[in-house]
Structures are given as C-alpha cells and as structure tokens.
Design a protein around this motif. Structure first.
Motif, PDB file in Angstrom:
ATOM      1  N   VAL A   1     -19.945 -13.249  -0.900  1.00  0.00           N
ATOM      2  CA  VAL A   1     -19.293 -14.237  -1.761  1.00  0.00           C
ATOM      3  C   VAL A   1     -18.601 -15.308  -0.918  1.00  0.00           C
ATOM      4  O   VAL A   1     -18.712 -16.500  -1.203  1.00  0.00           O
ATOM      5  CB  VAL A   1     -18.283 -13.549  -2.704  1.00  0.00           C
ATOM      6  N   ARG A   2     -17.909 -14.908   0.129  1.00  0.00           N
ATOM      7  CA  ARG A   2     -17.241 -15.896   0.993  1.00  0.00           C
ATOM      8  C   ARG A   2     -18.258 -16.817   1.661  1.00  0.00           C
ATOM      9  O   ARG A   2     -18.038 -18.022   1.773  1.00  0.00           O
ATOM     10  CB  ARG A   2     -16.411 -15.187   2.063  1.00  0.00           C
ATOM     11  N   ALA A   3     -19.374 -16.226   2.107  1.00  0.00           N
ATOM     12  CA  ALA A   3     -20.413 -17.033   2.761  1.00  0.00           C
ATOM     13  C   ALA A   3     -20.986 -18.072   1.813  1.00  0.00           C
ATOM     14  O   ALA A   3     -21.426 -19.143   2.240  1.00  0.00           O
ATOM     15  CB  ALA A   3     -21.526 -16.134   3.300  1.00  0.00           C
ATOM     16  N   GLY A   4     -20.966 -17.767   0.504  1.00  0.00           N
ATOM     17  CA  GLY A   4     -21.478 -18.698  -0.490  1.00  0.00           C
ATOM     18  C   GLY A   4     -20.434 -19.669  -1.007  1.00  0.00           C
ATOM     19  O   GLY A   4     -20.704 -20.428  -1.951  1.00  0.00           O
ATOM     20  N   GLY A   5     -19.241 -19.659  -0.403  1.00  0.00           N
ATOM     21  CA  GLY A   5     -18.205 -20.594  -0.802  1.00  0.00           C
ATOM     22  C   GLY A   5     -17.298 -20.094  -1.905  1.00  0.00           C
ATOM     23  O   GLY A   5     -16.459 -20.846  -2.411  1.00  0.00           O
ATOM     24  N   GLY A   6     -17.436 -18.826  -2.291  1.00  0.00           N
ATOM     25  CA  GLY A   6     -16.587 -18.259  -3.332  1.00  0.00           C
ATOM     26  C   GLY A   6     -15.291 -17.708  -2.774  1.00  0.00           C
ATOM     27  O   GLY A   6     -15.056 -17.705  -1.565  1.00  0.00           O
ATOM     28  N   LYS A   7     -14.452 -17.244  -3.665  1.00  0.00           N
ATOM     29  CA  LYS A   7     -13.142 -16.726  -3.301  1.00  0.00           C
ATOM     30  C   LYS A   7     -13.098 -15.226  -3.588  1.00  0.00           C
ATOM     31  O   LYS A   7     -13.626 -14.757  -4.597  1.00  0.00           O
ATOM     32  CB  LYS A   7     -12.059 -17.439  -4.103  1.00  0.00           C
ATOM     33  N   VAL A   8     -12.463 -14.468  -2.686  1.00  0.00           N
ATOM     34  CA  VAL A   8     -12.314 -13.032  -2.849  1.00  0.00           C
ATOM     35  C   VAL A   8     -10.835 -12.699  -2.998  1.00  0.00           C
ATOM     36  O   VAL A   8     -10.024 -13.036  -2.131  1.00  0.00           O
ATOM     37  CB  VAL A   8     -12.910 -12.258  -1.647  1.00  0.00           C
ATOM     38  N   LEU A   9     -10.487 -12.053  -4.092  1.00  0.00           N
ATOM     39  CA  LEU A   9      -9.128 -11.593  -4.354  1.00  0.00           C
ATOM     40  C   LEU A   9      -9.165 -10.074  -4.366  1.00  0.00           C
ATOM     41  O   LEU A   9      -9.769  -9.477  -5.255  1.00  0.00           O
ATOM     42  CB  LEU A   9      -8.614 -12.125  -5.700  1.00  0.00           C
ATOM     43  N   ALA A  10      -8.541  -9.450  -3.378  1.00  0.00           N
ATOM     44  CA  ALA A  10      -8.691  -8.002  -3.211  1.00  0.00           C
ATOM     45  C   ALA A  10      -7.351  -7.288  -3.186  1.00  0.00           C
ATOM     46  O   ALA A  10      -6.411  -7.712  -2.506  1.00  0.00           O
ATOM     47  CB  ALA A  10      -9.464  -7.696  -1.924  1.00  0.00           C
ATOM     48  N   GLY A  11      -7.281  -6.192  -3.922  1.00  0.00           N
ATOM     49  CA  GLY A  11      -6.111  -5.325  -3.923  1.00  0.00           C
ATOM     50  C   GLY A  11      -6.561  -3.881  -4.029  1.00  0.00           C
ATOM     51  O   GLY A  11      -7.747  -3.606  -4.223  1.00  0.00           O
ATOM     52  N   ALA A  12      -5.628  -2.983  -3.907  1.00  0.00           N
ATOM     53  CA  ALA A  12      -5.965  -1.562  -3.967  1.00  0.00           C
ATOM     54  C   ALA A  12      -4.808  -0.781  -4.568  1.00  0.00           C
ATOM     55  O   ALA A  12      -3.641  -1.130  -4.379  1.00  0.00           O
ATOM     56  CB  ALA A  12      -6.300  -1.020  -2.573  1.00  0.00           C
ATOM     57  N   ALA A  13      -5.148   0.266  -5.301  1.00  0.00           N
ATOM     58  CA  ALA A  13      -4.137   1.170  -5.844  1.00  0.00           C
ATOM     59  C   ALA A  13      -3.839   2.243  -4.805  1.00  0.00           C
ATOM     60  O   ALA A  13      -4.704   2.608  -3.999  1.00  0.00           O
ATOM     61  CB  ALA A  13      -4.633   1.805  -7.134  1.00  0.00           C
ATOM     62  N   HIS A  14      -2.616   2.749  -4.833  1.00  0.00           N
ATOM     63  CA  HIS A  14      -2.196   3.779  -3.884  1.00  0.00           C
ATOM     64  C   HIS A  14      -1.556   4.941  -4.647  1.00  0.00           C
ATOM     65  O   HIS A  14      -0.845   4.721  -5.636  1.00  0.00           O
ATOM     66  CB  HIS A  14      -1.191   3.211  -2.874  1.00  0.00           C
ATOM     67  N   PRO A  15      -1.785   6.166  -4.204  1.00  0.00           N
ATOM     68  CA  PRO A  15      -1.282   7.321  -4.955  1.00  0.00           C
ATOM     69  C   PRO A  15       0.232   7.382  -5.066  1.00  0.00           C
ATOM     70  O   PRO A  15       0.756   7.960  -6.017  1.00  0.00           O
ATOM     71  CB  PRO A  15      -1.838   8.522  -4.178  1.00  0.00           C
ATOM     72  N   PHE A  16       0.957   6.780  -4.114  1.00  0.00           N
ATOM     73  CA  PHE A  16       2.411   6.857  -4.143  1.00  0.00           C
ATOM     74  C   PHE A  16       3.049   5.602  -4.735  1.00  0.00           C
ATOM     75  O   PHE A  16       4.256   5.422  -4.654  1.00  0.00           O
ATOM     76  CB  PHE A  16       2.943   7.094  -2.735  1.00  0.00           C
ATOM     77  N   GLU A  17       2.218   4.725  -5.338  1.00  0.00           N
ATOM     78  CA  GLU A  17       2.753   3.507  -5.935  1.00  0.00           C
ATOM     79  C   GLU A  17       2.342   3.389  -7.405  1.00  0.00           C
ATOM     80  O   GLU A  17       2.257   2.281  -7.951  1.00  0.00           O
ATOM     81  CB  GLU A  17       2.270   2.292  -5.157  1.00  0.00           C
ATOM     82  N   ARG A  18       2.136   4.508  -8.056  1.00  0.00           N
ATOM     83  CA  ARG A  18       1.671   4.473  -9.441  1.00  0.00           C
ATOM     84  C   ARG A  18       2.770   4.044 -10.408  1.00  0.00           C
ATOM     85  O   ARG A  18       2.491   3.733 -11.565  1.00  0.00           O
ATOM     86  CB  ARG A  18       1.106   5.831  -9.840  1.00  0.00           C
ATOM     87  N   THR A  19       4.007   4.044  -9.961  1.00  0.00           N
ATOM     88  CA  THR A  19       5.102   3.564 -10.806  1.00  0.00           C
ATOM     89  C   THR A  19       5.400   2.090 -10.580  1.00  0.00           C
ATOM     90  O   THR A  19       6.305   1.531 -11.199  1.00  0.00           O
ATOM     91  CB  THR A  19       6.393   4.379 -10.546  1.00  0.00           C
ATOM     92  N   ARG A  20       4.664   1.456  -9.691  1.00  0.00           N
ATOM     93  CA  ARG A  20       4.826   0.020  -9.430  1.00  0.00           C
ATOM     94  C   ARG A  20       3.876  -0.746 -10.336  1.00  0.00           C
ATOM     95  O   ARG A  20       2.665  -0.750 -10.129  1.00  0.00           O
ATOM     96  CB  ARG A  20       4.516  -0.274  -7.968  1.00  0.00           C
ATOM     97  N   PRO A  21       4.376  -1.394 -11.381  1.00  0.00           N
ATOM     98  CA  PRO A  21       3.478  -2.029 -12.350  1.00  0.00           C
ATOM     99  C   PRO A  21       2.685  -3.178 -11.745  1.00  0.00           C
ATOM    100  O   PRO A  21       3.229  -4.015 -11.012  1.00  0.00           O
ATOM    101  CB  PRO A  21       4.436  -2.532 -13.442  1.00  0.00           C
ATOM    102  N   LEU A  22       1.396  -3.159 -12.007  1.00  0.00           N
ATOM    103  CA  LEU A  22       0.497  -4.258 -11.632  1.00  0.00           C
ATOM    104  C   LEU A  22       0.388  -4.458 -10.119  1.00  0.00           C
ATOM    105  O   LEU A  22      -0.030  -5.519  -9.655  1.00  0.00           O
ATOM    106  CB  LEU A  22       0.955  -5.564 -12.293  1.00  0.00           C
ATOM    107  N   GLY A  23       0.708  -3.428  -9.348  1.00  0.00           N
ATOM    108  CA  GLY A  23       0.693  -3.545  -7.896  1.00  0.00           C
ATOM    109  C   GLY A  23      -0.613  -4.046  -7.306  1.00  0.00           C
ATOM    110  O   GLY A  23      -0.601  -4.989  -6.493  1.00  0.00           O
ATOM    111  N   PRO A  24      -1.774  -3.464  -7.664  1.00  0.00           N
ATOM    112  CA  PRO A  24      -3.030  -3.937  -7.075  1.00  0.00           C
ATOM    113  C   PRO A  24      -3.330  -5.402  -7.381  1.00  0.00           C
ATOM    114  O   PRO A  24      -3.882  -6.121  -6.542  1.00  0.00           O
ATOM    115  CB  PRO A  24      -4.078  -3.015  -7.705  1.00  0.00           C
ATOM    116  N   LEU A  25      -2.945  -5.862  -8.567  1.00  0.00           N
ATOM    117  CA  LEU A  25      -3.233  -7.244  -8.942  1.00  0.00           C
ATOM    118  C   LEU A  25      -2.250  -8.218  -8.313  1.00  0.00           C
ATOM    119  O   LEU A  25      -2.625  -9.350  -7.975  1.00  0.00           O
ATOM    120  CB  LEU A  25      -3.229  -7.377 -10.468  1.00  0.00           C
ATOM    121  N   THR A  26      -1.004  -7.806  -8.144  1.00  0.00           N
ATOM    122  CA  THR A  26      -0.070  -8.688  -7.414  1.00  0.00           C
ATOM    123  C   THR A  26      -0.476  -8.802  -5.956  1.00  0.00           C
ATOM    124  O   THR A  26      -0.301  -9.863  -5.334  1.00  0.00           O
ATOM    125  CB  THR A  26       1.374  -8.169  -7.522  1.00  0.00           C
TER     126      THR A  26
END
Length: 319
Positions: free
Chosen positions: A55-80
């Motif tokens: 996607v980057r090679a084609g000029g697109g944008k990559v927005l990447a996040g990840a969930a973590h087992p010890f952050e499940r009480t943090r709302p919307l963490g992967p998207l922030t």
C-alpha cells in the motif's frame, strides 16, 4: 527473521493472491475488510506487514495499531495508536479526542453518565477522523491481535465497517482462533454482512518447512536438522527459531556421523555432561489454525469470503 522477508511468506501464495486483489481494488477507490486468523507464530503479522509495504509503495497510507492483553481497560487504545491521537498532537482534532478520552476536557454528561458519553463521543470522533483520512487517498487500517481488543475498539470498528465500507479504506485485523468475545463475534458478523473476507492460516507442509529452512541457511538443511524440524508442527516461527538454534549442532552431528562411517571418528561432539551439545527448542505438535466461523481448511492456507459464508506472532513494537 525479518517478518517482511520472502521467507515468512512461504506457503501463503493463495492468501497473497486474495490480499493482492483487495489492495488493487483499494487503489481503485473500493474499500473492504479482511480478517487473518491463526495460531500464534503462524505468520499473521507477516501478511499484514507485506500489505503495508504494498500500500505504501502505491502511494497509500497505512494506519496501524495493536491490542495488548494488559491494556484491555484502555478504551480505543489500538485506534488511538493507529491515528496517533495524543494530547500534545499538533492536530487540534486529535488533541481534542485525546483530552476527551483522558477526561481532561472537563465535560460530563448529565443524562447518560461520563463513561457512556465518552465512549460514544470517542467512537464518533475516531470514525470521523478515519473518514477524513480516506478522503485524501487509499488507507489501510490495521489492528493486530483483535482477540485482546477492548469493547470500545470493537464497537468503533463495527461503526467503521458500517459507515465507511464505500470509502477507499481497507481494514485488516489479525486474531487468534481464541479467545473470542461476544463483541468480537459481532464485529466479524458485521464484516460478513458487508462482504469482508476471512483468511485461515494453517501449518506449513513438510515441503514448505524445508523451503523455509533452505532460505534461512542458504543451502539444503542437513538430514539431522531436517528431522528435527518435523517437530515444529509446521509453525513458521518455530521453524526459524529451530534453524537458528539447531543448524550448527545438526551440521556437527552429521559431520561426526560421516566420520564414524569412515572409521576414524569418535562420534558427535558432547557437552559438559557427556550428552550431545544441542540447544533446547520448541517441542512437537502442530498448531494449524482451526476452521473459522465461515469455514475454510483446517490445514494449510485458505480463504473464505465472508459474503459466501508480546505475542509470538507479532513482533512487539516496543522492542
């Protein structure tokens, strides 16, 4: 092993073809969603990172996040994380969302209560940001380890799939077959309704395991090492780790065995206690992904179109 190397994509040709078509559609302005499921170490992140490179090679944008087992009480963490939402962001919209989620904006709902109000407003603001991002060109939105995601993140992703499926936004999520919360099942159902895709990654075949070893070593694996690799259960990560740990020892064992056959050797090299000097390694037992909700093969790579029917697998971003 570099997870974006060709070594990590051995045996995934069918999956690469499907993902390639989705990214071609994305470059043409058509969004979709795809979920990559499989056991730990099976290669989910390798496919996701390959998609990001394309996607980057084609000029697109990559927005990447990840969930973590010890952050499940943090709302919307992967998207922030994916949207780089911080209180000190130079973007006023991102800074405002960060303040809202941290409770620093000073607003409280008189009717629904602070928790419900913040959750709803945070989801709306994040979906609006994603919509804005996609107006500038193709966007690949990545959330890894969805099985650890908090309920607010999963609710936001359902809203994304419902509201933005006509935008040039391709969502890709990785997850293990279990655990699976009710909210995650709802997200998968939302994706199915909107024509998303589900890829099941299973164990590598014996020939594919040997190919991974061949690429790692730059030559054919010695017979002793090839025999040991059968204990990896077709798990690519285990195969690579075993090649790194056992390759030299297996080569010494083979050399010693050939010397014995010639009549001049004393056998394999031994460790301090008299046994063969062989590092410990992951034991046997295959870990191919179980079939998912919409079918798909139990062994090997496979894909099911939904319309038709700290994690070993992820290199920790903090390393």
């Amino acid at each position: 092993m570099d997870d974006t190397s060709s070594d990590s994509l051995v045996g995934r040709d069918a999956d690469l073809e499907i993902l390639g078509r989705l990214m071609t559609s994305l470059s043409g302005g058509q969004g979709s969603s795809v979920f990559v499921t499989g056991a730990a170490g099976i290669g989910k992140t390798s496919l996701v990172r390959w998609m990001g490179e394309v996607v980057r090679a084609g000029g697109g944008k990559v927005l990447a996040g990840a969930a973590h087992p010890f952050e499940r009480t943090r709302p919307l963490g992967p998207l922030t994380e994916a949207l780089d939402i911080r209180r000190r962001s130079t973007d006023p919209r991102r800074a405002a969302v960060a303040s809202l989620l941290s409770g620093d904006d000073g607003t409280r709902s008189q009717v629904t209560g602070p928790v419900t109000d913040v959750r709803y407003r945070g989801i709306e603001d994040i979906v609006d940001l994603l919509e804005t991002e996609s107006t500038d060109g193709p966007v690949l939105l990545v959330v890894e380890d969805l099985h650890w995601a908090d309920s607010s993140t999963l609710a936001a992703l359902r809203s994304v799939l419902h509201r933005l499926f006509r935008e040039p936004l391709l969502f890709v999520g990785s997850l293990r077959p279990s655990p699976r919360s009710a909210e995650l099942d709802q997200l998968l159902e939302e994706a199915r309704v909107h024509g998303g895709h589900l890829l099941h990654l299973g164990s590598l075949s014996s020939a594919e395991v040997q190919e991974v070893a061949r690429r790692q070593l730059g030559r054919e694996p010695e017979p002793a090492l090839a025999a040991e690799l059968a204990k990896a259960g077709g798990n690519p990560l285990w195969v690579v780790e075993m090649v790194r740990a056992l390759g030299p020892a297996a080569e010494r064992d083979d050399d010693a065995g050939r010397t014995d056959q010639d009549g001049g050797g004393e056998g394999a090299q031994t460790g301090p206690g008299g046994g063969n000097a062989r590092p410990r390694h992951a034991g046997g037992g295959g870990q191919g992904a179980a079939p998912g909700k919409w079918g798909g093969p139990a062994r090997g790579s496979g894909a099911g179109g939904m319309a038709a029917g700290a994690d070993p697998d992820r290199v920790d971003r903090r390393h």
